[in-house]
Design a protein around this motif. Structure first.
Motif, PDB file in Angstrom:
ATOM      1  N   ARG A  96       0.742  -1.238  -0.141  1.00  0.00           N
ATOM      2  CA  ARG A  96      -0.228  -0.023   0.111  1.00  0.00           C
ATOM      3  C   ARG A  96       1.360   1.332   0.108  1.00  0.00           C
ATOM      4  O   ARG A  96       0.061   2.423   0.334  1.00  0.00           O
ATOM      5  CB  ARG A  96      -1.240  -0.191   1.516  1.00  0.00           C
ATOM      6  N   ALA A  97       1.684   1.055  -0.313  1.00  0.00           N
ATOM      7  CA  ALA A  97       2.753   2.180  -0.254  1.00  0.00           C
ATOM      8  C   ALA A  97       2.488   3.466  -1.356  1.00  0.00           C
ATOM      9  O   ALA A  97       1.702   4.820  -0.983  1.00  0.00           O
ATOM     10  CB  ALA A  97       4.442   2.008  -0.843  1.00  0.00           C
ATOM     11  N   GLY A  98       1.508   2.745  -2.544  1.00  0.00           N
ATOM     12  CA  GLY A  98       1.420   3.614  -3.303  1.00  0.00           C
ATOM     13  C   GLY A  98       0.085   4.581  -2.796  1.00  0.00           C
ATOM     14  O   GLY A  98      -0.023   5.893  -3.119  1.00  0.00           O
ATOM     15  N   PRO A  99      -0.779   3.911  -2.702  1.00  0.00           N
ATOM     16  CA  PRO A  99      -2.328   4.118  -2.023  1.00  0.00           C
ATOM     17  C   PRO A  99      -1.802   5.333  -1.029  1.00  0.00           C
ATOM     18  O   PRO A  99      -2.575   6.304  -0.906  1.00  0.00           O
ATOM     19  CB  PRO A  99      -3.117   3.310  -1.484  1.00  0.00           C
ATOM     20  N   ALA A 100      -1.048   4.307   0.114  1.00  0.00           N
ATOM     21  CA  ALA A 100      -0.913   5.806   1.238  1.00  0.00           C
ATOM     22  C   ALA A 100      -0.528   7.077   0.434  1.00  0.00           C
ATOM     23  O   ALA A 100      -0.748   8.519   1.276  1.00  0.00           O
ATOM     24  CB  ALA A 100      -0.128   5.474   1.661  1.00  0.00           C
ATOM     25  N   ARG A 101       0.793   6.874  -0.237  1.00  0.00           N
ATOM     26  CA  ARG A 101       1.184   8.227  -0.743  1.00  0.00           C
ATOM     27  C   ARG A 101       0.379   8.796  -1.623  1.00  0.00           C
ATOM     28  O   ARG A 101      -0.180   9.994  -1.308  1.00  0.00           O
ATOM     29  CB  ARG A 101       2.739   7.947  -1.802  1.00  0.00           C
ATOM     30  N   GLU A 102      -0.591   8.660  -2.377  1.00  0.00           N
ATOM     31  CA  GLU A 102      -1.989   9.089  -2.543  1.00  0.00           C
ATOM     32  C   GLU A 102      -3.100   9.901  -2.544  1.00  0.00           C
ATOM     33  O   GLU A 102      -3.144  10.680  -2.707  1.00  0.00           O
ATOM     34  CB  GLU A 102      -1.966   7.624  -3.810  1.00  0.00           C
ATOM     35  N   VAL A 103      -3.601   9.643  -1.696  1.00  0.00           N
ATOM     36  CA  VAL A 103      -4.248   9.531  -0.717  1.00  0.00           C
ATOM     37  C   VAL A 103      -3.749  11.075   0.215  1.00  0.00           C
ATOM     38  O   VAL A 103      -4.445  11.937   0.551  1.00  0.00           O
ATOM     39  CB  VAL A 103      -4.865   8.005   0.445  1.00  0.00           C
ATOM     40  N   ALA A 104      -2.122  10.770   0.783  1.00  0.00           N
ATOM     41  CA  ALA A 104      -1.998  12.092   1.285  1.00  0.00           C
ATOM     42  C   ALA A 104      -1.930  13.376   0.587  1.00  0.00           C
ATOM     43  O   ALA A 104      -1.877  14.225   1.066  1.00  0.00           O
ATOM     44  CB  ALA A 104      -1.120  11.339   1.659  1.00  0.00           C
ATOM     45  N   GLY A 105      -1.222  12.517  -0.511  1.00  0.00           N
ATOM     46  CA  GLY A 105      -1.641  13.319  -1.862  1.00  0.00           C
ATOM     47  C   GLY A 105      -2.561  14.728  -2.204  1.00  0.00           C
ATOM     48  O   GLY A 105      -2.714  15.724  -1.652  1.00  0.00           O
ATOM     49  N   LEU A 118      -5.897   1.737   6.097  1.00  0.00           N
ATOM     50  CA  LEU A 118      -4.786   2.203   5.394  1.00  0.00           C
ATOM     51  C   LEU A 118      -5.160   4.119   5.518  1.00  0.00           C
ATOM     52  O   LEU A 118      -4.040   4.703   5.604  1.00  0.00           O
ATOM     53  CB  LEU A 118      -5.148   3.083   4.260  1.00  0.00           C
ATOM     54  N   ALA A 119      -6.403   4.027   6.181  1.00  0.00           N
ATOM     55  CA  ALA A 119      -6.618   5.866   6.910  1.00  0.00           C
ATOM     56  C   ALA A 119      -6.343   6.570   8.104  1.00  0.00           C
ATOM     57  O   ALA A 119      -6.019   7.552   8.650  1.00  0.00           O
ATOM     58  CB  ALA A 119      -8.143   5.678   7.163  1.00  0.00           C
ATOM     59  N   GLY A 120      -6.142   5.314   8.706  1.00  0.00           N
ATOM     60  CA  GLY A 120      -4.627   5.479  10.473  1.00  0.00           C
ATOM     61  C   GLY A 120      -3.751   5.635   9.643  1.00  0.00           C
ATOM     62  O   GLY A 120      -3.117   6.598  10.027  1.00  0.00           O
ATOM     63  N   VAL A 121      -2.909   5.269   8.276  1.00  0.00           N
ATOM     64  CA  VAL A 121      -1.904   5.239   8.641  1.00  0.00           C
ATOM     65  C   VAL A 121      -1.221   6.791   7.450  1.00  0.00           C
ATOM     66  O   VAL A 121      -0.792   7.143   7.976  1.00  0.00           O
ATOM     67  CB  VAL A 121      -1.150   3.726   6.943  1.00  0.00           C
ATOM     68  N   ALA A 163     -21.213  11.724  -2.323  1.00  0.00           N
ATOM     69  CA  ALA A 163     -22.169  12.249  -2.804  1.00  0.00           C
ATOM     70  C   ALA A 163     -21.997  13.685  -2.499  1.00  0.00           C
ATOM     71  O   ALA A 163     -22.982  14.115  -2.850  1.00  0.00           O
ATOM     72  CB  ALA A 163     -22.783  11.706  -3.130  1.00  0.00           C
ATOM     73  N   VAL A 164     -21.071  14.390  -1.464  1.00  0.00           N
ATOM     74  CA  VAL A 164     -20.800  15.400  -1.355  1.00  0.00           C
ATOM     75  C   VAL A 164     -20.001  16.412  -2.060  1.00  0.00           C
ATOM     76  O   VAL A 164     -18.876  16.113  -2.676  1.00  0.00           O
ATOM     77  CB  VAL A 164     -20.183  14.972   0.484  1.00  0.00           C
ATOM     78  N   ALA A 165     -20.771  17.737  -2.456  1.00  0.00           N
ATOM     79  CA  ALA A 165     -19.769  18.269  -2.603  1.00  0.00           C
ATOM     80  C   ALA A 165     -18.700  18.625  -2.305  1.00  0.00           C
ATOM     81  O   ALA A 165     -18.440  18.793  -1.584  1.00  0.00           O
ATOM     82  CB  ALA A 165     -20.534  20.196  -3.335  1.00  0.00           C
ATOM     83  N   GLY A 166     -17.576  19.087  -3.968  1.00  0.00           N
ATOM     84  CA  GLY A 166     -16.425  18.950  -3.027  1.00  0.00           C
ATOM     85  C   GLY A 166     -15.548  17.551  -2.390  1.00  0.00           C
ATOM     86  O   GLY A 166     -14.115  17.714  -2.334  1.00  0.00           O
ATOM     87  N   GLU A 167     -15.808  16.780  -2.883  1.00  0.00           N
ATOM     88  CA  GLU A 167     -15.224  15.583  -2.268  1.00  0.00           C
ATOM     89  C   GLU A 167     -14.566  14.274  -3.790  1.00  0.00           C
ATOM     90  O   GLU A 167     -15.098  14.486  -5.055  1.00  0.00           O
ATOM     91  CB  GLU A 167     -16.510  14.487  -2.154  1.00  0.00           C
ATOM     92  N   THR A 168     -13.622  14.293  -3.475  1.00  0.00           N
ATOM     93  CA  THR A 168     -13.125  13.404  -4.525  1.00  0.00           C
ATOM     94  C   THR A 168     -12.993  11.370  -3.693  1.00  0.00           C
ATOM     95  O   THR A 168     -13.011  11.720  -2.393  1.00  0.00           O
ATOM     96  CB  THR A 168     -11.663  14.090  -4.355  1.00  0.00           C
ATOM     97  N   ARG A 169     -12.966  11.284  -5.166  1.00  0.00           N
ATOM     98  CA  ARG A 169     -12.868   9.588  -4.606  1.00  0.00           C
ATOM     99  C   ARG A 169     -11.710   8.441  -4.553  1.00  0.00           C
ATOM    100  O   ARG A 169     -11.225   8.998  -5.496  1.00  0.00           O
ATOM    101  CB  ARG A 169     -14.218   9.311  -5.009  1.00  0.00           C
ATOM    102  N   TYR A 170     -11.270   7.989  -3.331  1.00  0.00           N
ATOM    103  CA  TYR A 170     -10.154   7.761  -3.766  1.00  0.00           C
ATOM    104  C   TYR A 170     -10.655   5.364  -4.414  1.00  0.00           C
ATOM    105  O   TYR A 170     -11.059   5.119  -2.528  1.00  0.00           O
ATOM    106  CB  TYR A 170      -8.971   7.098  -2.999  1.00  0.00           C
ATOM    107  N   ARG A 171     -11.102   5.226  -4.933  1.00  0.00           N
ATOM    108  CA  ARG A 171     -11.288   3.421  -5.005  1.00  0.00           C
ATOM    109  C   ARG A 171      -9.379   2.989  -4.472  1.00  0.00           C
ATOM    110  O   ARG A 171      -8.650   2.539  -5.030  1.00  0.00           O
ATOM    111  CB  ARG A 171     -11.093   3.235  -6.288  1.00  0.00           C
ATOM    112  N   LEU A 172      -9.385   1.883  -3.314  1.00  0.00           N
ATOM    113  CA  LEU A 172      -8.589   1.002  -2.664  1.00  0.00           C
ATOM    114  C   LEU A 172      -8.920  -0.714  -3.301  1.00  0.00           C
ATOM    115  O   LEU A 172      -9.963  -0.648  -3.246  1.00  0.00           O
ATOM    116  CB  LEU A 172      -8.622   1.235  -1.372  1.00  0.00           C
ATOM    117  N   GLY A 173      -8.091  -0.907  -4.386  1.00  0.00           N
ATOM    118  CA  GLY A 173      -7.916  -2.424  -5.251  1.00  0.00           C
ATOM    119  C   GLY A 173      -7.648  -2.843  -3.849  1.00  0.00           C
ATOM    120  O   GLY A 173      -7.416  -2.648  -3.218  1.00  0.00           O
ATOM    121  N   PRO A 174      -7.843  -4.051  -3.995  1.00  0.00           N
ATOM    122  CA  PRO A 174      -7.175  -5.693  -3.591  1.00  0.00           C
ATOM    123  C   PRO A 174      -5.599  -5.206  -4.247  1.00  0.00           C
ATOM    124  O   PRO A 174      -4.741  -4.206  -4.709  1.00  0.00           O
ATOM    125  CB  PRO A 174      -7.271  -6.772  -3.923  1.00  0.00           C
TER     126      PRO A 174
END
Length: 806
Positions: free
Chosen positions: A26-35, A56-59, A156-167
């Protein structure tokens, strides 16, 4: 009262449980969500249950907490059942006191308006409306607050961005021995070591772990639950028991939330959040074994199911659509969710109806594709459609064999040209034969199946068997007049009679087929009849007639399948080569190869590659010849086309002779001759002329004794052994670590077993021949593998060939 966001002036992470295990991957997802948190005020991490959203959210929160003057704060919503309690739970997590006469959400907003912090809302999916309302209010009132939410669907709130976490990433198909490079296998190994300190991920356990984590879809929760069982069961037993994964993967960490203590609880948590209609569609689409379109979903789950599918994607119960080989968007249900859905489908009594609906859909799609495969223009699109539906077609065909004989034969007959195109017809011979056995003899579907069975048998060098399939069609149809099925059968008979050396009879049958084809206005039959007549002329050494007839066949291009056009081109190449027109032959061959590669067709690829070998050798391009032979052999082994493989052995002999390997050339030609006799294939004058001089020179160079030894060795080879021998000559491949010692370290009995394996004997056959038990055979083979490093039977065959045990 403890710390609170209202009182603290310190940053840091607050309310997050201590991590008791290492964070794997999850190094990539952690970096991307932080960004994303640096760019957006509301980031929602979505994904199916058990994919690792909370971890992931905790990290991420810990990593970015220093950016916020008042730190990062966790509000855990999973235990909350009443949506009205959401503001109160968040207030409690932040340490915000309730104020008389002030709504809790407003009180929280007043406090946070003076703060700069990150609020983490974990597990929002079952309270999606209340969580969305709270976030919308906080974002409007608190300019310096950012929210990181986890949910199985977006807020589904204005201003939200979604990050899909895959396997987690999985081992590639060729990386089974080095599984540790994938995140999924690394997580399994780490957690397995916690319960069994002796566990190691090595060459022995790696392939099994790779298969296990792949079966578990790379889902972290499922992998951790499986690893918890490794001490009691071992990896192999875990893998064997995965069919009942929901019973197996239970009883994990007792301190984990209830929804994470078993795989079933995790999936059920998501399923309970659906309404009745959504649950029904979820159950229905679990019948798909692989990717499916919205059209397919509606065919199985009913009109309007498409809209529900889109919602199931939002709820992370389906993977977002991806374009399939045919360009259509397709949805996928992870195997874990599919197993759960299938169990619910059966429990609801809906399984039979869903399977029948899927069968109707598959038969319709296969019929449409089969029609497309009848033309050159429609071939590629039709083939790609079936490529994309491969898993569905296989499942439906297996189901129909037991439940709907009519659907089974219709589906098998429709799929046969696609199997042929993709080089899979030989492997599907038993299925096609079983389907034909359920059809009415003489019916169109029965005749079509018998025709393709004849083609499959011919490809497997079973000329008598192929002739039998074509003959029963002719007998069943009788004198019903000119029809495509009769013409196809006659051209098939002619083709096989020529292979068997019965050229006069073959020519007579081909002429009859040609007359009927022209009478019926059937261009496919006309092209195949002319090609068959060209082949009979070639077999009779009438090269002028062979070229003329092949050119006539090649001029028919309208209304014929692509494979027929490629077959006519290949036949013209062959006769031009035999007639000595190498320039024209090479141009035709190169064009034919390009056409085969462009369409991904394998039905004629090996034959063209073999012809190119002769052209390479005539031009002195021995390196190119070796490369083309190796590719042809790989295609032949993959498709099971023994007839082309026999021709390839002949050309391998030419290459060996051209490169000074006389022993190998004589061995291969002896194998070719013996196997051709066994398959009922006759020798053509043009082929005899090709090898006549090099064979004579090789025998002269070796002398009588060595020639006899080489011929005896080749004559004793099975088809599989001869193929492995040929492959060894062009690509020895990596040798096992101890293979250099050869069989000298083996006992006489062990050398005998290696020899029998190399001759293609099964364990049961070896046991019967040596009068020992199968268990003893396997014990011997395990010791042989340990001594030599040859793990596969093909490796043992190579060892035997290199040591001249066979």
């Amino acid at each position: 009262m403890g710390e609170s966001a209202a009182a603290t002036a310190d940053g840091g992470a607050h309310g997050f449980p201590a991590a008791l295990t290492s964070f794997i991957g999850r190094a990539g997802p952690a970096r991307e969500v932080a960004g994303l948190l640096g760019q957006y005020r509301l980031v929602t991490v979505t994904g199916p249950g058990g994919v690792g959203k909370t971890r992931l959210a905790g990290v991420v929160a810990r990593r970015v907490a220093a950016r916020f003057a008042d730190g990062a704060w966790l509000a855990e919503l999973a235990p909350v059942r009443d949506p009205a309690q959401v503001p109160g739970v968040v207030a409690a997590a932040l340490g915000v006191r309730e104020q008389p006469g002030v709504p809790v959400a407003e009180a929280v907003a007043r406090v946070l308006a003076r703060q700069q912090l990150l609020l983490v809302l974990d597990n929002c999916e079952h309270l999606i409306g209340a969580a969305a309302e709270l976030c919308a209010g906080l974002l409007a009132a608190c300019d310096d607050v950012r929210v990181l939410a986890t949910s199985r669907e977006p807020l589904a709130v204005a201003g939200e961005t979604r990050y899909r976490l895959g396997p987690l990433t999985l081992p590639g198909p060729g990386d089974l021995a080095d599984a540790g490079g994938s995140e999924a296998a690394a997580l399994f190994a780490d957690r397995a070591c916690q319960v069994d300190a002796q566990f190691t991920l090595d060459a022995e356990t790696g392939p099994a772990v790779a298969r296990l984590v792949t079966r578990l879809d790379g889902m972290p929760l499922a992998i951790e639950l499986a690893a918890a069982r490794v001490e009691a069961l071992g990896v192999a037993q875990l893998l064997d028991r995965l069919d009942d994964r929901f019973a197996l993967l239970a009883g994990g960490d007792r301190l984990a939330p209830g929804r994470h203590r078993s795989l079933a609880a995790t999936v059920e948590w998501s399923y309970r959040l659906l309404d009745d209609r959504e649950k029904r569609v979820f159950r229905a689409v679990s019948v798909f074994p692989g990717p499916f379109t919205l059209e397919a979903a509606e065919a199985v789950a009913g009109p309007g199911a498409g809209a529900v599918v889109l919602h199931l994607v939002d709820c992370s119960l389906l993977v977002p659509p991806r374009a399939g080989p045919d360009g259509r968007s397709r949805y996928v249900m992870l195997e874990t969710l599919r197993a759960y859905g299938a169990a619910l489908l059966a429990a609801a009594g809906e399984q039979d109806a869903a399977a029948a609906a899927l069968a109707r859909y598959a038969v319709e799609v296969a019929g449409q594709a089969a029609a497309g495969l009848q033309t050159i223009e429609g071939e590629l699109a039709a083939a790609r459609r079936l490529d994309a539906e491969d898993a569905t077609m296989a499942q439906v065909l297996a189901w129909a064999m037991d439940h709907d004989a009519d659907a089974a034969v219709r589906l098998a007959a429709a799929l046969a040209p696609w199997w042929f195109l993709r080089g899979r017809l030989a492997g599907q011979y038993p299925v096609l034969r079983e389907a034909a056995g359920r059809a009415e003899p003489g019916s169109d579907e029965w005749c079509t199946a018998q025709n393709w069975l004849g083609m499959a048998a011919s490809g497997q060098a079973d000329m008598a068997g192929a002739l039998g399939h074509y003959t029963v069609i002719c007998d069943a149809i009788g004198d019903r007049g000119a029809s495509p099925v009769l013409i196809n059968a006659l051209t098939g008979r002619s083709w096989n009679l020529t292979n068997m050396g019965r050229t006069a009879e073959a020519a007579e049958v081909a002429r009859s087929a040609l007359t009927l084809a022209r009478e019926a206005g059937y261009p496919r039959g006309e092209a195949l009849s002319l090609t068959s007549l060209s082949r009979t002329a070639l077999a009779a050494d009438d090269l002028g007639s062979a070229v003329r007839l092949a050119r006539q066949a090649g001029q028919i291009t309208a209304g014929i399948p692509g494979w027929v056009a490629r077959l006519c081109s290949s036949s013209l190449t062959e006769v031009l080569l035999a007639a000595g027109d190498a320039g024209a032959a090479e141009g035709m061959c190169a064009a034919g190869l390009a056409a085969s590669r462009d369409t991904g067709s394998e039905e004629n690829l090996a034959a063209l590659l073999n012809l190119m070998v002769v052209l390479d050798l005539r031009a002195g391009r021995t390196g190119d010849a070796a490369a083309h032979l190796q590719e042809a052999l790989q295609v032949e082994l993959r498709t099971g086309d023994w007839t082309d493989l026999l021709n390839g052995l002949d050309f391998y002999g030419l290459l060996c002779a051209a490169t000074g390997r006389c022993t190998e050339a004589v061995t291969l030609w002896a194998a070719h001759a013996a196997l051709s006799r066994h398959g009922g294939l006759s020798e053509w004058p043009a082929d005899t002329r090709l090898r006549e001089q090099p064979l004579s020179e090789a025998r002269r160079a070796l002398g009588p004794a060595l020639t006899r030894t080489a011929e005896d060795r080749g004559t004793a080879m099975s088809m599989a052994t001869a193929a492995e021998y040929a492959l060894l000559l062009t690509d020895p491949g990596p040798q096992p670590p101890t293979a250099a010692a050869g069989p000298g370290q083996l006992s006489a009995r062990e050398r005998e077993l290696v020899t029998l394996v190399a001759r293609g004997r099964t364990d049961a056959q070896i046991a019967a021949q040596l009068y020992i038990s199968i268990r003893t055979v396997r014990s011997h083979l395990d010791r042989i593998r340990d001594k030599t490093g040859c793990r596969r039977r093909a490796d043992l065959t190579r060892l035997a060939l290199a040591a001249e045990l066979i």
